[in-house]
Design a protein around this motif. Structure first.
Motif, PDB file in Angstrom:
ATOM      1  N   MET A   1      13.722  42.610  16.311  1.00 56.06           N
ATOM      2  CA  MET A   1      13.704  43.045  15.075  1.00 56.06           C
ATOM      3  C   MET A   1      14.987  43.102  14.186  1.00 56.06           C
ATOM      4  O   MET A   1      15.030  42.394  13.183  1.00 56.06           O
ATOM      5  CB  MET A   1      12.934  44.505  15.032  1.00 56.06           C
ATOM      6  CG  MET A   1      12.747  45.023  13.708  1.00 56.06           C
ATOM      7  SD  MET A   1      11.630  46.473  13.723  1.00 56.06           S
ATOM      8  CE  MET A   1      10.393  46.121  14.420  1.00 56.06           C
ATOM      9  N   GLU A   7      24.669  44.201  16.522  1.00 55.57           N
ATOM     10  CA  GLU A   7      23.716  44.678  17.551  1.00 55.57           C
ATOM     11  C   GLU A   7      24.348  44.873  19.113  1.00 55.57           C
ATOM     12  O   GLU A   7      24.478  45.834  19.504  1.00 55.57           O
ATOM     13  CB  GLU A   7      22.382  44.367  17.385  1.00 55.57           C
ATOM     14  CG  GLU A   7      21.508  45.232  18.265  1.00 55.57           C
ATOM     15  CD  GLU A   7      20.047  44.432  18.376  1.00 55.57           C
ATOM     16  OE1 GLU A   7      19.760  43.500  17.476  1.00 55.57           O
ATOM     17  OE2 GLU A   7      19.445  44.648  19.538  1.00 55.57           O
ATOM     18  N   SER A  11      25.128  48.312  21.602  1.00 56.22           N
ATOM     19  CA  SER A  11      24.828  48.395  22.719  1.00 56.22           C
ATOM     20  C   SER A  11      26.105  48.562  23.552  1.00 56.22           C
ATOM     21  O   SER A  11      26.105  49.479  24.756  1.00 56.22           O
ATOM     22  CB  SER A  11      24.187  47.028  23.230  1.00 56.22           C
ATOM     23  OG  SER A  11      23.573  47.030  24.630  1.00 56.22           O
ATOM     24  N   LYS A  38      19.588  52.940  13.632  1.00 58.23           N
ATOM     25  CA  LYS A  38      18.178  53.100  13.968  1.00 58.23           C
ATOM     26  C   LYS A  38      18.142  52.527  15.374  1.00 58.23           C
ATOM     27  O   LYS A  38      17.767  53.019  16.335  1.00 58.23           O
ATOM     28  CB  LYS A  38      17.266  52.209  13.124  1.00 58.23           C
ATOM     29  CG  LYS A  38      15.737  52.299  13.795  1.00 58.23           C
ATOM     30  CD  LYS A  38      14.788  52.449  12.409  1.00 58.23           C
ATOM     31  CE  LYS A  38      13.421  52.458  13.173  1.00 58.23           C
ATOM     32  NZ  LYS A  38      13.045  51.470  13.906  1.00 58.23           N
ATOM     33  N   ARG A  39      18.959  51.333  15.663  1.00 58.96           N
ATOM     34  CA  ARG A  39      18.764  50.621  16.916  1.00 58.96           C
ATOM     35  C   ARG A  39      19.479  51.229  17.769  1.00 58.96           C
ATOM     36  O   ARG A  39      19.156  51.488  19.013  1.00 58.96           O
ATOM     37  CB  ARG A  39      19.598  49.235  16.850  1.00 58.96           C
ATOM     38  CG  ARG A  39      19.145  48.064  17.794  1.00 58.96           C
ATOM     39  CD  ARG A  39      17.798  47.941  18.028  1.00 58.96           C
ATOM     40  NE  ARG A  39      17.479  46.920  18.723  1.00 58.96           N
ATOM     41  CZ  ARG A  39      16.290  46.643  19.205  1.00 58.96           C
ATOM     42  NH1 ARG A  39      15.260  47.198  18.952  1.00 58.96           N
ATOM     43  NH2 ARG A  39      15.979  45.727  20.074  1.00 58.96           N
ATOM     44  N   GLU A  42      17.414  54.240  18.985  1.00 56.01           N
ATOM     45  CA  GLU A  42      16.381  53.594  20.112  1.00 56.01           C
ATOM     46  C   GLU A  42      16.860  53.253  21.454  1.00 56.01           C
ATOM     47  O   GLU A  42      16.341  53.368  22.134  1.00 56.01           O
ATOM     48  CB  GLU A  42      15.797  52.196  19.444  1.00 56.01           C
ATOM     49  CG  GLU A  42      14.715  52.245  18.328  1.00 56.01           C
ATOM     50  CD  GLU A  42      14.536  50.893  17.585  1.00 56.01           C
ATOM     51  OE1 GLU A  42      13.630  51.014  16.568  1.00 56.01           O
ATOM     52  OE2 GLU A  42      14.901  50.061  17.939  1.00 56.01           O
ATOM     53  N   TYR A  43      18.079  52.805  21.354  1.00 56.27           N
ATOM     54  CA  TYR A  43      18.587  52.669  22.652  1.00 56.27           C
ATOM     55  C   TYR A  43      18.950  53.878  23.643  1.00 56.27           C
ATOM     56  O   TYR A  43      18.887  54.064  24.665  1.00 56.27           O
ATOM     57  CB  TYR A  43      20.249  51.772  22.635  1.00 56.27           C
ATOM     58  CG  TYR A  43      19.918  50.480  22.336  1.00 56.27           C
ATOM     59  CD1 TYR A  43      18.794  49.509  22.412  1.00 56.27           C
ATOM     60  CD2 TYR A  43      21.148  49.645  21.494  1.00 56.27           C
ATOM     61  CE1 TYR A  43      18.807  48.214  22.097  1.00 56.27           C
ATOM     62  CE2 TYR A  43      21.137  48.436  21.233  1.00 56.27           C
ATOM     63  CZ  TYR A  43      19.859  47.743  21.485  1.00 56.27           C
ATOM     64  OH  TYR A  43      19.741  46.198  21.102  1.00 56.27           O
ATOM     65  N   ASN A  45      17.085  56.498  22.848  1.00 54.76           N
ATOM     66  CA  ASN A  45      15.848  56.908  23.613  1.00 54.76           C
ATOM     67  C   ASN A  45      15.372  55.930  24.880  1.00 54.76           C
ATOM     68  O   ASN A  45      14.822  56.641  25.733  1.00 54.76           O
ATOM     69  CB  ASN A  45      14.980  56.851  22.464  1.00 54.76           C
ATOM     70  CG  ASN A  45      14.942  57.672  21.443  1.00 54.76           C
ATOM     71  OD1 ASN A  45      15.636  58.735  21.468  1.00 54.76           O
ATOM     72  ND2 ASN A  45      14.594  57.325  20.093  1.00 54.76           N
TER      73      ASN A  45
ATOM     74  N   PHE B 175      22.727  43.142  27.528  1.00 56.99           N
ATOM     75  CA  PHE B 175      22.395  43.433  25.978  1.00 56.99           C
ATOM     76  C   PHE B 175      20.913  42.747  25.657  1.00 56.99           C
ATOM     77  O   PHE B 175      20.020  43.430  25.154  1.00 56.99           O
ATOM     78  CB  PHE B 175      23.467  42.692  25.087  1.00 56.99           C
ATOM     79  CG  PHE B 175      22.953  42.738  23.713  1.00 56.99           C
ATOM     80  CD1 PHE B 175      22.791  43.744  22.823  1.00 56.99           C
ATOM     81  CD2 PHE B 175      22.664  41.430  23.068  1.00 56.99           C
ATOM     82  CE1 PHE B 175      22.298  43.715  21.665  1.00 56.99           C
ATOM     83  CE2 PHE B 175      22.274  41.314  21.860  1.00 56.99           C
ATOM     84  CZ  PHE B 175      21.943  42.294  20.961  1.00 56.99           C
ATOM     85  N   ARG B 178      18.142  44.820  27.347  1.00 58.20           N
ATOM     86  CA  ARG B 178      17.937  45.899  26.757  1.00 58.20           C
ATOM     87  C   ARG B 178      17.124  46.093  25.463  1.00 58.20           C
ATOM     88  O   ARG B 178      16.339  46.628  25.096  1.00 58.20           O
ATOM     89  CB  ARG B 178      19.216  46.735  26.457  1.00 58.20           C
ATOM     90  CG  ARG B 178      19.236  48.167  25.617  1.00 58.20           C
ATOM     91  CD  ARG B 178      20.690  48.685  25.369  1.00 58.20           C
ATOM     92  NE  ARG B 178      20.898  49.568  26.391  1.00 58.20           N
ATOM     93  CZ  ARG B 178      22.182  49.525  26.894  1.00 58.20           C
ATOM     94  NH1 ARG B 178      23.226  49.021  26.205  1.00 58.20           N
ATOM     95  NH2 ARG B 178      22.683  50.602  27.830  1.00 58.20           N
ATOM     96  N   CYS B 182      13.331  47.340  24.956  1.00 60.65           N
ATOM     97  CA  CYS B 182      13.137  48.090  23.736  1.00 60.65           C
ATOM     98  C   CYS B 182      12.106  47.779  22.578  1.00 60.65           C
ATOM     99  O   CYS B 182      11.131  48.499  22.436  1.00 60.65           O
ATOM    100  CB  CYS B 182      14.633  48.059  22.907  1.00 60.65           C
ATOM    101  SG  CYS B 182      14.856  49.642  21.967  1.00 60.65           S
ATOM    102  N   LEU B 191       7.951  53.957  23.144  1.00 55.96           N
ATOM    103  CA  LEU B 191       9.616  54.341  23.155  1.00 55.96           C
ATOM    104  C   LEU B 191       9.556  55.779  22.289  1.00 55.96           C
ATOM    105  O   LEU B 191      10.127  55.589  21.016  1.00 55.96           O
ATOM    106  CB  LEU B 191      10.147  53.387  22.429  1.00 55.96           C
ATOM    107  CG  LEU B 191      11.870  53.669  22.387  1.00 55.96           C
ATOM    108  CD1 LEU B 191      12.285  53.531  23.977  1.00 55.96           C
ATOM    109  CD2 LEU B 191      12.470  52.516  21.562  1.00 55.96           C
TER     110      LEU B 191
END
Ligand code: ZN
Lengths: 250, 205
Positions: A1, A7, A11, A38-39, A42-43, A45, B175, B178, B182, B191
């Motif tokens: 997304m 991004e 990470s 936001k990402r 999410e990571y 979470n 990466f 993940r 996700c 999630l």
């Protein structure tokens, strides 16, 4: 997304795998890019989801493992007379081997505050090993190829044989091959990240010299402080014991 | 167990004190079991394989030289055993942990935790399965890396050591793994972030 090119950095940031400068950049980006912010969440979470959904091992797992081990031990018939009753080495024998190997690989391990060769004499002979406590004269010994092979291999039994200081000195004195990527990676893995800290007052406990990089290392209580550029000092918590063990310090 | 205590225990075992090994089993059983569980997907195999991992660790502890962390050494053993298992069977990790294809509700997997009330525990069991489905959907080379990172808190260098991979490979695969997991979980609304605030304690590491 998300389709921001940052991004992957996000990470890496989460995993603590960015260097100080890159981490700052990534953090700055997080503040300005809603997608990445936001990402990142999410990571986080996702990570929490992993730890929150950990399962319990079966009941009495440890007991059953031990029962099996002890049963196996009983079955082992070891005729003591013939059994190669190897002399047990201290736990530091392997560590010492490692420390020596590290020294070989890195080139120089010098330690401050112990009567040691000066930096100058060290830099003259980059492949010589200075291992304070065990320092044994290496000059005249014949290079011991077998011992070296043993040290370089993973075979502890064989290495065991050659673990006495003299053998080591011989090994170290010989023109030892340069590198073993795994061990190099191990060192790199140890001295990584850390939080920015002030320059220590004391003398460094050791200097690691690589082909192009020189890393100064201090021990500060439980922590290790290091610098690669002499400008930024990074503190890694609770690494002192590991480092001491590797360097065979008390 | 501190690092020193651990070294002392390892030394004892290396010197022939088999009973001393129990402290290591106790200290690492949860990590090893969950590593196996996430890799192969079902509790029975995970129990067998993690038992096997400890047995093998015991038998070869003489070759543990202390130049990597014991945990790294142990996870390497465990991972190899699990991957061999999956490859020898030519199988994918099992699809379900429980219930998936049963009609009776057997709670095979113990994720219950008294930090949570029953409703939450039920939810967590659901999530546990969702995570597993997502992991199973990843190629093995990606799955293992993600598990070692998320579950065992291994650094990239350590993961590289465990799986014999270049750090750069670890980096890019991790990466992608993940990111995919996700998205997989998000897509099914698995999630959560709301419940997480209650559970800061965290189990991994
Ligand atoms: Zn962005």
């Amino acid at each position: 997304m998300p389709n921001c090119q940052y991004e992957q950095q996000i990470s890496l940031l989460l995993d603590g795998e960015l260097s100080g400068r890159d981490a700052s950049l990534a953090e700055a980006h997080l503040r300005t890019c809603a997608d990445c912010a936001k990402r990142y969440e999410e990571y986080q979470n996702l990570s929490r989801l992993f730890s929150d959904t950990m399962a319990e091992p079966p009941k009495d797992f440890a007991k059953s493992v031990m029962a099996q081990i002890l049963a196996e031990e009983k079955e082992k018939v070891v005729p003591i007379a013939e059994g190669k009753k190897k002399k047990k080495k201290s736990a530091f024998a392997p560590l010492l081997a490692t420390a020596a190997m590290l020294a070989v690989i890195i080139g120089v391990v010098s330690m401050a505050g112990r009567n040691l060769p000066t930096e100058a004499s060290l830099s003259q002979n980059r492949t010589q090993i200075v291992e304070t406590q065990q320092a044994a004269p290496a000059e005249e010994s014949e290079p011991d190829g077998e011992a070296l092979a043993a040290v370089l291999s993973d075979d502890l039994d064989a290495a065991d044989v050659s673990m006495d200081t003299e053998g080591f000195a011989a090994v170290l004195g010989a023109g030892v091959p340069q590198s073993d990527d795994e061990t190099t990676a191990e060192i790199r893995a140890l001295l990584k990240d850390g939080t920015e800290t002030d320059a220590p007052e004391a003398e460094p406990v050791c200097t690691l010299t690589d082909q192009e990089k020189e890393t100064l290392v201090w021990i500060d209580g439980e922590d290790v402080i290091y610098t690669e550029d002499g400008e930024h000092f990074l503190r890694i918590e609770n690494l002192a014991d590991t480092l001491k063990a590797l360097l065979d310090l008390d | 167990m501190t690092r020193e205590e651990e070294s002392a225990v390892i030394l004892k075992v290396q010197q022939g004190d088999a009973n001393a090994f129990e402290a290591l089993v106790t200290a690492y059983q949860k990590q090893v079991y969950n590593l196996a569980l996430r890799t192969v997907g079902n509790p029975e195999d995970a129990a067998d394989l993690s038992q096997e991992a400890f047995l093998r660790a015991y038998r070869s502890i003489g070759s543990f030289r202390g130049d990597s962390k014991f945990s790294v050494w142990l996870y390497r053993l465990t991972t190899n055993i699990c991957i061999d298992f999956l490859r020898s069977k030519g199988r994918k990790p099992t699809v379900s942990l429980t219930m998936e294809n049963d009609d009776e509700e057997v709670q095979e997997l113990d994720v219950a935790d008294d930090r949570f009330d029953p409703e939450e525990n039920f939810q967590r069991a659901e999530l546990q399965r969702a995570v597993q489905r997502g992991l199973n959907a990843l190629p093995e080379e990606f799955r293992t890396i993600l598990i070692l990172r998320e579950l065992e808190g291994m650094s990239y260098a350590e993961i590289g050591e465990i799986l014999n991979l270049e750090e750069g490979t670890v980096k890019s695969r991790l990466f992608r793994a993940r990111s995919r997991l996700c998205d997989f979980l998000k897509q099914d609304g698995n999630l959560p972030d709301s419940y997480a605030s209650k559970t800061r304690k965290g189990g991994a590491k």
